[in-house]
Design an enzyme around this catalytic site. Structure first.
Site, mmCIF file in Angstrom:
data_model
loop_
_atom_site.group_PDB
_atom_site.id
_atom_site.type_symbol
_atom_site.label_atom_id
_atom_site.label_comp_id
_atom_site.label_asym_id
_atom_site.label_seq_id
_atom_site.Cartn_x
_atom_site.Cartn_y
_atom_site.Cartn_z
ATOM 1 N N GLU A 1 0.455 -0.751 0.179
ATOM 2 C CA GLU A 1 0.268 -0.089 -0.026
ATOM 3 C C GLU A 1 1.221 0.724 0.084
ATOM 4 O O GLU A 1 1.948 1.567 0.261
ATOM 5 C CB GLU A 1 -1.046 -0.072 1.363
ATOM 6 C CG GLU A 1 -2.223 1.385 1.776
ATOM 7 C CD GLU A 1 -3.200 1.095 2.508
ATOM 8 O OE1 GLU A 1 -2.134 0.505 3.173
ATOM 9 O OE2 GLU A 1 -3.873 1.693 2.870
ATOM 10 N N TYR B 1 -6.298 -9.016 11.051
ATOM 11 C CA TYR B 1 -5.780 -8.974 11.817
ATOM 12 C C TYR B 1 -5.573 -9.429 13.137
ATOM 13 O O TYR B 1 -6.710 -9.308 14.056
ATOM 14 C CB TYR B 1 -5.515 -7.441 12.006
ATOM 15 C CG TYR B 1 -5.066 -6.743 10.749
ATOM 16 C CD1 TYR B 1 -4.257 -6.921 9.760
ATOM 17 C CD2 TYR B 1 -6.323 -6.098 9.470
ATOM 18 C CE1 TYR B 1 -3.353 -5.942 8.896
ATOM 19 C CE2 TYR B 1 -5.768 -5.861 8.784
ATOM 20 C CZ TYR B 1 -4.289 -6.004 8.094
ATOM 21 O OH TYR B 1 -4.197 -5.213 6.629
ATOM 22 N N GLU C 1 -5.476 -9.184 3.402
ATOM 23 C CA GLU C 1 -5.786 -8.788 4.023
ATOM 24 C C GLU C 1 -5.080 -9.891 5.631
ATOM 25 O O GLU C 1 -6.469 -9.400 6.329
ATOM 26 C CB GLU C 1 -6.006 -7.038 4.423
ATOM 27 C CG GLU C 1 -6.007 -6.408 3.720
ATOM 28 C CD GLU C 1 -5.626 -4.855 3.855
ATOM 29 O OE1 GLU C 1 -6.154 -4.568 5.383
ATOM 30 O OE2 GLU C 1 -6.234 -3.992 3.475
ATOM 31 N N ASN D 1 -11.922 -1.161 -0.813
ATOM 32 C CA ASN D 1 -11.370 -2.427 -0.269
ATOM 33 C C ASN D 1 -12.915 -1.367 0.899
ATOM 34 O O ASN D 1 -12.604 -0.159 1.277
ATOM 35 C CB ASN D 1 -10.002 -2.096 0.148
ATOM 36 C CG ASN D 1 -9.209 -2.145 1.331
ATOM 37 O OD1 ASN D 1 -9.119 -3.141 1.499
ATOM 38 N ND2 ASN D 1 -9.389 -0.512 2.373
ATOM 39 N N GLU D 2 -12.845 -2.048 2.158
ATOM 40 C CA GLU D 2 -13.187 -2.158 3.575
ATOM 41 C C GLU D 2 -13.823 -1.205 2.836
ATOM 42 O O GLU D 2 -14.166 -0.082 4.179
ATOM 43 C CB GLU D 2 -11.942 -1.627 4.317
ATOM 44 C CG GLU D 2 -11.196 -3.081 5.181
ATOM 45 C CD GLU D 2 -10.682 -2.615 6.008
ATOM 46 O OE1 GLU D 2 -10.013 -1.826 6.479
ATOM 47 O OE2 GLU D 2 -9.391 -3.599 6.549
ATOM 48 N N GLN E 1 2.124 -6.347 5.249
ATOM 49 C CA GLN E 1 2.389 -5.670 4.622
ATOM 50 C C GLN E 1 3.798 -5.738 3.398
ATOM 51 O O GLN E 1 4.524 -6.314 4.487
ATOM 52 C CB GLN E 1 2.017 -4.312 3.995
ATOM 53 C CG GLN E 1 0.668 -4.097 4.311
ATOM 54 C CD GLN E 1 0.604 -2.154 4.156
ATOM 55 O OE1 GLN E 1 1.098 -1.658 2.706
ATOM 56 N NE2 GLN E 1 -0.851 -1.552 4.235
HETATM 57 O O1 AHR Z 1 -3.079 -2.951 6.052
HETATM 58 C C1 AHR Z 1 -3.520 -1.249 7.098
HETATM 59 C C2 AHR Z 1 -4.605 -1.335 6.710
HETATM 60 O O2 AHR Z 1 -5.681 -1.778 7.416
HETATM 61 C C3 AHR Z 1 -5.404 -1.192 5.622
HETATM 62 O O3 AHR Z 1 -4.820 0.041 4.739
HETATM 63 C C4 AHR Z 1 -7.098 -1.510 5.380
HETATM 64 O O4 AHR Z 1 -7.259 -1.672 4.504
HETATM 65 C C5 AHR Z 1 -6.907 -1.891 6.733
HETATM 66 O O5 AHR Z 1 -7.800 -1.644 7.385
#
Ligand code: AHR
Length: 498
Positions: free
Chosen positions: A27, A246, A302, A179-180, A351
């Site tokens: 990103e 995450y 992600e 995205n999201e 990332q």
């Molecule tokens: O990876 C960091 C961020 O996490 C990304 O930009 C977003 O899609 C997610 O919330």
């Protein structure tokens, strides 16, 4: 030493483990794209057309199959036309989402496609639904993939691409429609996004021989309702549905340190990561109801560990170190994806360089490989191989609030008939004695590699770049149709049987 039994059943093998499960995400965030990948053509750091040579060589060795770009939250603020044409004339913008820094747009579509060519990976572009238009998305796909009409006829996007130095169209295999969109991509409700998805994807066209695999924005973590609505309303118009998850060692306010943790912190993070099993199984079960033939892929685009930033660094840059604990997180997560290869057909760890659970860290001209890099490189043997079910019987480890299985595993057979078994011993203090029964696998030899270190907080630094790196594994032997392997504490082992 704990005793573990694993049964590999080659009679029940399949499906293919899509190589794209080993994908990554880059990103415009912190030092990922700028510095990490792009240094510019005038840089003293060795580069090819502005892209770092050392990073490209490392990514080729790791066999990076697919790369998602330009975001993330950045994608829904990105206007692709800012990033084409002569670099000196490209407009600057403020990256409002990530640190409020100036973005000069020097890394745009041409540079991304060049990066993918140099690495030898497939491009996966995420389009702007949150603040972009349907026309903008349509013309981006046309710019990249439309060859143009017969000479003399006008083809505005193809002509523009040619004027910018690229005669032939590129292949664009993967495209994400936002995205999201439940969050930074527009704060939409699933019903609203499902309609927007249907509208936007209509104009993501297939030109010439290019076939775009369309990926809809999927749920955050355990938002089952989002998956339900998207599958109900739009399943026939998508090839993939994304999932973001995450793993934090704490809460969002204090996510925990990447390097300063004890046994409890070790288990807490791994227990969070192992929730991926529940999420993949749960979302896949909903998808199965609408799509029993599994036409729509679950694309975990992600995932990874998210800690407090390294002390003294910009909080908006998400720069964190990477220890042996992250190697285990990568190993157990990739085992989950391999074991769910029937539905999970792409995943992209967040990332690639210098951000979150990165495989590469850079400092000026220096580059180091993280423990997570080594896991991706070791596990690359599974890419496009055929999964062999691996049934694991083992005890649990960790404190009451963060119990985890002692060992996780996945296995596959490649087209040359070599069987690979990847094993993670999650116990930071005790070895594991593993007995692997081989049903339908005739092996003559076993060899392997191991990733471990004297301390669970071990990590690579620019002063000590090889503190954590793979070594040959001598702890496995074949006897009476089984493999016996003694896994060191806190280790990732990949065995090869021939
Ligand atoms: O990876 C960091 C961020 O996490 C990304 O930009 C977003 O899609 C997610 O919330």
């Amino acid at each position: 030493m704990s005793a573990v039994r694993i049964t590999l059943d080659a009679g029940a093998k399949g499906p293919r483990i899509d190589r794209n499960i080993y994908g990554h995400f880059a990103e415009h965030l912190g030092r990922c794209v700028y510095e990490g990948l792009w240094v510019g053509t005038g840089s003293k750091i060795p580069n090819v057309r502005g892209i770092r040579k050392d990073v490209v060589a490392a990514l080729r060795k790791m066999k990076l199959p697919v790369l998602r770009w330009p975001g993330g939250c950045f994608a829904d603020e990105y206007h692709w036309m800012d990033g084409i044409g002569p670099r000196a004339k490209r407009p600057t913008i403020v990256n409002t989402h990530w640190g409020g820094v100036t973005e000069n747009n020097h890394f745009g579509t041409h540079e991304f496609m060049d990066l993918c060519d140099q690495v030898g990976c497939a491009p996966y572009i995420c389009g702007n639904v949150g603040s972009g238009t349907v026309r903008e998305m349509q013309s981006w796909v046309e710019y990249i993939t439309f060859g143009g009409r017969s000479p003399g006829d006008k083809s505005p996007m193809a002509d523009l691409r040619r004027r910018n130095g690229r005669k032939e169209p590129w292949k664009l295999p993967y495209f994400g429609v936002g995205n999201e969109n439940w969050g930074c991509g527009g704060n939409m409700r699933p019903e609203y996004y499902a309609d927007e998805y249907r509208r936007y994807q209509t104009y993501v066209r297939d030109f010439g021989g290019n076939k775009v695999f369309r990926i809809a924005c999927g749920p955050n973590d355990g938002d089952w309702y989002w998956t339900e609505v998207l599958m109900r309303e739009a399943r026939d118009r998508m090839d993939g549905l994304s999932l973001h998850m995450y793993s934090l060692a704490g809460g969002w306010e204090d996510k925990g340190s990447a390097t300063a943790f004890d046994d409890r912190g070790w288990f807490k993070l791994l227990a969070k990561g192992l929730r991926m099993e529940e999420l993949v199984a749960g979302h896949a079960a909903i998808m199965d109801r609408f799509d029993p033939q599994k036409k729509v892929a679950l694309v975990v685009d992600e995932w990874g560990a998210w800690y407090n930033v390294e002390p003294g660094t910009n909080p908006g840059f998400l720069y964190q170190q990477n220890t042996l604990r992250d190697a285990l997180l990568a190993g157990v997560t990739l085992n989950i994806f391999n074991n769910h290869a029937d539905r999970v057909r792409m995943a992209n760890i967040a990332q690639l360089v210098n951000v979150l659970q990165a495989v590469i860290l850079t400092e000026g001209a220096k580059m180091i490989l993280t423990p997570t890099y080594h896991v991706f490189e070791m596990y690359s043997v599974h890419q496009d191989a055929t999964r062999i079910p691996a049934a694991v019987e083992c005890g649990q480890a960790g404190p009451e609030e963060a119990r985890v299985p002692g060992v996780t595993a996945s296995a596959s057979v490649d087209e040359d008939g070599r069987t690979h078994v990847s094993l993670c011993n999650l116990d930071p203090n005790a070895p594991a004695a593993v007995e692997i029964s081989l049903r339908g696998i005739a092996a003559r030899e076993v060899a392997g590699r191991v990733l471990t270190a004297p301390a669970m907080q071990a990590h690579n630094t620019f002063a000590k770049p090889n503190a954590v790196r793979p070594a040959a594994f001598g702890g496995a032997r074949l006897a009476e149709g089984a493999v016996r392997a003694d896994l060191p504490p806190r280790s990732v082992v990949v065995l090869e049987l021939i």
